[in-house]
Design an enzyme around this catalytic site. Structure first.
Site, mmCIF file in Angstrom:
data_model
loop_
_atom_site.group_PDB
_atom_site.id
_atom_site.type_symbol
_atom_site.label_atom_id
_atom_site.label_comp_id
_atom_site.label_asym_id
_atom_site.label_seq_id
_atom_site.Cartn_x
_atom_site.Cartn_y
_atom_site.Cartn_z
ATOM 1 N N SER A 1 0.826 -1.204 0.000
ATOM 2 C CA SER A 1 0.000 0.000 0.000
ATOM 3 C C SER A 1 0.867 1.264 0.000
ATOM 4 O O SER A 1 1.562 1.534 -0.972
ATOM 5 C CB SER A 1 -0.965 -0.046 1.192
ATOM 6 O OG SER A 1 -1.982 0.909 1.060
ATOM 7 N N HIS B 1 -7.576 -5.763 0.200
ATOM 8 C CA HIS B 1 -6.400 -4.890 0.213
ATOM 9 C C HIS B 1 -5.359 -5.343 1.237
ATOM 10 O O HIS B 1 -4.169 -5.176 1.031
ATOM 11 C CB HIS B 1 -6.837 -3.460 0.511
ATOM 12 C CG HIS B 1 -5.718 -2.463 0.513
ATOM 13 N ND1 HIS B 1 -4.914 -2.245 -0.583
ATOM 14 C CD2 HIS B 1 -5.257 -1.627 1.493
ATOM 15 C CE1 HIS B 1 -4.003 -1.323 -0.290
ATOM 16 N NE2 HIS B 1 -4.192 -0.933 0.957
#
Length: 292
Positions: free
Chosen positions: A114, A270
């Protein structure tokens, strides 16, 4: 869904003159005191609101499986690393470049999730000689609108700070109004600590005001023009099949910035390293054992 930005502006040059020293944990391969590592070190960079401790288990596993030392870093404004009002990808990449110089780490593999993924990409594009290869976990080199969840997290964490909680259970009860997922709440609450040993009150270690103001920066990517900067070494992009951070329509741009990239899909959202650690580990091992 990522929104492509115009591709004409260039990102400013990197400099380590104002970079911050980063806290880290070093995970050595088993028996490394008597045998030479099988390859250069690996750097592991966490995501927003994370820290080096989030990647402790997988770092130990990779050190064991690859016989390579793994440095898990705390990026600026996270964990035990210093705080600074400037929080963007060029600054974080400069911090990592300084870390490589200070610790005499030569051409490492850089793995980032990320926010850490965009930091790794920025470092590779701006200073390719410093990096052997990169692994980007669920992010892409594009300007994107950051999920509104992160702004909600900041509001919830600020409410906890102001509530003067003394137990994590009380903090969790507040955070439920902002995030229904228990694993995500536990991840965020991992930032709680007691700044005063003489007081039971818990506060967040991360500077919430700085990170809250920097959320737009976390959606942006500083390098806009793949004709101006390109990483010609191996790159692996791992994306979660239930995540929207690496959409199919950004793959051509990834290929322009990283012409030797590979793509691996992992059944996860995610937070794929924690959601499906075995699939992540297998993808990393396959890539690093056969990078070309």
């Amino acid at each position: 869904m990522p929104v492509l930005a115009n591709t004409f502006s260039k990102c400013r040059p990197m400099s380590t003159d104002t970079a911050l020293p980063l806290a880290y944990e070093l995970h050595e391969p088993s028996g490394s005191k008597t045998t030479q590592p099988a390859g250069p070190p690996i750097l592991f960079l966490h995501g927003l609101f994370g820290s080096k401790k989030n990647n402790r288990s997988i770092s130990k596993a990779l050190a064991r499986d690859l016989s390579r030392p793994v440095y898990a870093l705390d990026l600026r404004n996270h964990g035990e690393s210093p705080h600074h009002k400037q929080h963007d990808y060029l600054s974080m990449a400069e911090d990592v470049a300084r870390f490589l110089s200070q610790h005499n780490v030569k051409e490492p593999t850089v793995i980032g999730h990320s926010m850490g993924a965009k930091t790794a990409m920025t470092l590779a594009l701006k200073s390719p000689d410093l990096v052997r290869d990169i692994i980007s976990v669920d992010n892409a080199p594009v300007d994107a609108i950051l999920s509104t969840d992160f702004a909600k997290y900041v509001r919830g964490m600020k409410q906890i700070d102001n509530a003067g909680v003394t137990r994590q259970a009380d903090a969790d009860a507040i955070l439920k109004d902002y995030e229904p997922s228990l694993p995500i709440r536990q991840f965020l609450l991992g930032n709680l600590h007691r700044p005063d040993r003489n007081s039971p009150q818990q506060k967040f270690r991360v500077p919430l005001d700085i990170l809250g103001r920097s959320l737009t920066n976390m959606g942006d990517f500083p390098c806009k023009d793949p004709n101006a900067v390109r990483f010609e070494k191996p790159a692996l992009f791992i994306r979660g099949t239930e995540s929207k951070y690496v959409a199919d329509d950004v793959l051509p741009l990834i290929g322009q910035f990283f012409p030797k990239f590979r793509l691996v899909d992992v059944k996860a959202g995610h937070w794929l390293i924690s959601e499906n650690p075995e699939a992540f580990r297998e993808a990393v091992l396959e890539f690093l054992r056969n990078p070309y």
